[in-house]
Design a protein around this motif. Structure first.
Motif, short mmCIF file in Angstrom:
data_model
loop_
_atom_site.label_atom_id
_atom_site.label_comp_id
_atom_site.label_asym_id
_atom_site.label_seq_id
_atom_site.Cartn_x
_atom_site.Cartn_y
_atom_site.Cartn_z
N GLU A 79 -3.31 2.73 -10.21
CA GLU A 79 -3.87 2.31 -11.38
C GLU A 79 -3.16 2.19 -12.39
OE1 GLU A 79 -8.67 2.75 -10.25
OE2 GLU A 79 -7.66 4.29 -11.70
N ALA A 80 -2.06 3.05 -12.58
CA ALA A 80 -1.37 3.16 -13.81
C ALA A 80 -0.31 2.20 -13.64
CB ALA A 80 -0.43 4.57 -13.72
N VAL A 81 0.47 2.17 -12.29
CA VAL A 81 1.44 1.15 -12.05
C VAL A 81 0.99 -0.29 -11.91
CG1 VAL A 81 3.33 0.48 -10.28
CG2 VAL A 81 2.75 2.84 -10.96
N THR A 82 -0.03 -0.59 -11.39
CA THR A 82 -0.47 -2.06 -11.40
C THR A 82 -1.47 -2.52 -12.48
OG1 THR A 82 -2.72 -1.45 -10.18
CG2 THR A 82 -0.92 -1.78 -8.64
N GLY A 83 -2.03 -1.44 -13.40
CA GLY A 83 -2.77 -1.98 -14.49
C GLY A 83 -4.16 -2.51 -13.91
N CYS A 84 -4.45 -2.22 -12.64
CA CYS A 84 -6.00 -2.89 -12.03
C CYS A 84 -6.60 -1.54 -11.57
CB CYS A 84 -5.39 -3.86 -10.98
SG CYS A 84 -4.33 -5.32 -11.59
N LYS A 85 -7.63 -1.97 -11.37
CA LYS A 85 -8.81 -0.91 -10.84
C LYS A 85 -8.40 -0.92 -9.17
CE LYS A 85 -11.23 1.29 -12.92
NZ LYS A 85 -11.13 2.67 -13.41
N ARG A 92 -7.87 4.76 1.68
CA ARG A 92 -7.63 5.52 2.96
C ARG A 92 -6.55 6.66 2.51
NH1 ARG A 92 -11.55 3.13 3.46
NH2 ARG A 92 -11.98 1.27 4.75
N ASN A 93 -6.93 7.83 2.86
CA ASN A 93 -6.04 8.77 2.52
C ASN A 93 -5.46 9.54 3.77
OD1 ASN A 93 -6.56 9.18 -0.29
ND2 ASN A 93 -8.60 9.94 0.52
N GLN A 94 -3.90 9.70 3.89
CA GLN A 94 -3.44 10.02 4.89
C GLN A 94 -2.34 11.31 4.79
OE1 GLN A 94 -1.23 6.75 6.89
NE2 GLN A 94 -2.52 6.74 8.55
N GLU A 95 -2.87 12.67 5.01
CA GLU A 95 -2.01 13.51 4.52
C GLU A 95 -1.91 13.55 2.96
OE1 GLU A 95 -0.44 11.76 7.25
OE2 GLU A 95 -1.69 13.08 8.61
N ALA A 96 -0.51 13.47 2.29
CA ALA A 96 -0.37 13.45 1.15
C ALA A 96 -0.19 12.11 0.42
CB ALA A 96 0.94 14.22 0.90
N THR A 97 -0.63 10.87 1.18
CA THR A 97 -0.59 9.68 0.72
C THR A 97 -1.87 9.05 0.78
OG1 THR A 97 0.03 8.88 2.91
CG2 THR A 97 1.96 9.44 1.31
N THR A 98 -1.99 7.86 -0.17
CA THR A 98 -3.02 7.15 -0.28
C THR A 98 -2.74 5.75 0.19
OG1 THR A 98 -4.26 8.77 -1.45
CG2 THR A 98 -5.05 6.45 -1.52
N TYR A 99 -3.54 4.60 0.89
CA TYR A 99 -3.51 3.43 0.71
C TYR A 99 -4.77 2.90 -0.10
CZ TYR A 99 0.00 3.28 4.43
OH TYR A 99 1.30 3.47 5.16
N ALA A 100 -4.60 1.83 -0.81
CA ALA A 100 -5.75 1.42 -1.41
C ALA A 100 -5.40 0.18 -1.98
CB ALA A 100 -6.25 2.24 -2.73
N ALA A 101 -6.56 -0.70 -2.03
CA ALA A 101 -6.50 -2.17 -2.74
C ALA A 101 -6.77 -2.34 -3.91
CB ALA A 101 -7.03 -3.38 -1.85
N VAL A 102 -5.93 -3.05 -5.04
CA VAL A 102 -6.61 -3.26 -6.34
C VAL A 102 -7.27 -4.47 -6.52
CG1 VAL A 102 -4.94 -1.83 -7.27
CG2 VAL A 102 -4.26 -4.23 -6.91
N THR A 103 -8.16 -4.49 -7.57
CA THR A 103 -8.88 -5.78 -8.07
C THR A 103 -8.44 -5.78 -9.44
OG1 THR A 103 -10.79 -4.45 -8.64
CG2 THR A 103 -10.62 -5.66 -6.22
N CYS A 104 -7.63 -7.04 -9.83
CA CYS A 104 -7.12 -7.50 -11.20
C CYS A 104 -8.03 -8.36 -11.81
CB CYS A 104 -5.80 -7.84 -11.20
SG CYS A 104 -4.61 -6.68 -10.67
N GLN A 105 -8.67 -8.25 -13.02
CA GLN A 105 -9.32 -9.20 -13.69
C GLN A 105 -8.63 -9.50 -14.88
OE1 GLN A 105 -13.58 -8.04 -13.70
NE2 GLN A 105 -13.41 -7.02 -11.67
#
Length: 105
Positions: A79-85, A92-105
């Motif tokens: 969220e900090a890098v993209t400026g989106c929620k 989706r969490n995998q060990e120490a990492t996370t995959y996620a999609a953002v929605t920008c409005q």
């Protein structure tokens, strides 16, 4: 036993690297709670999908992913890098990492 050795070898290779941005040169970094996190877009996984994790993963995090604060910090980094929620249903969490999609409005 062979599988454990392979996993240990792979984790050693990751932690031997000074930073995850060495593996993801197009990643951006941000500071979350005094720790550097990398964030990199993964468009091959869908529109607005990002991968995030500690830029300096520790061996225990790579092998076990037991730090329960990492998923929350990874989402905060995206969220900090993209400026989106982050769309919570995409996390989706995998060990120490996370995959996620953002929605920008």
């Amino acid at each position: 036993m062979r599988k454990l050795f392979s996993l240990t070898l792979a984790a050693s290779a990751v932690t031997a690297c000074t930073q995850m941005t060495d593996y993801y040169p197009d990643a951006q970094t941000t500071d979350i709670a005094g720790r550097a996190f990398f964030v990199v877009e993964r468009p091959s996984l869908g529109p607005g999908v990002y991968l995030a994790g500690p830029n300096d993963p520790k061996m225990g995090e790579v092998l076990t992913g037991r730090d329960m604060t990492l998923p929350q910090a990874n989402v905060a980094a995206i969220e900090a890098v993209t400026g989106c929620k982050v769309a919570r249903e995409t996390v989706r969490n995998q060990e120490a990492t996370t995959y996620a999609a953002v929605t920008c409005q």
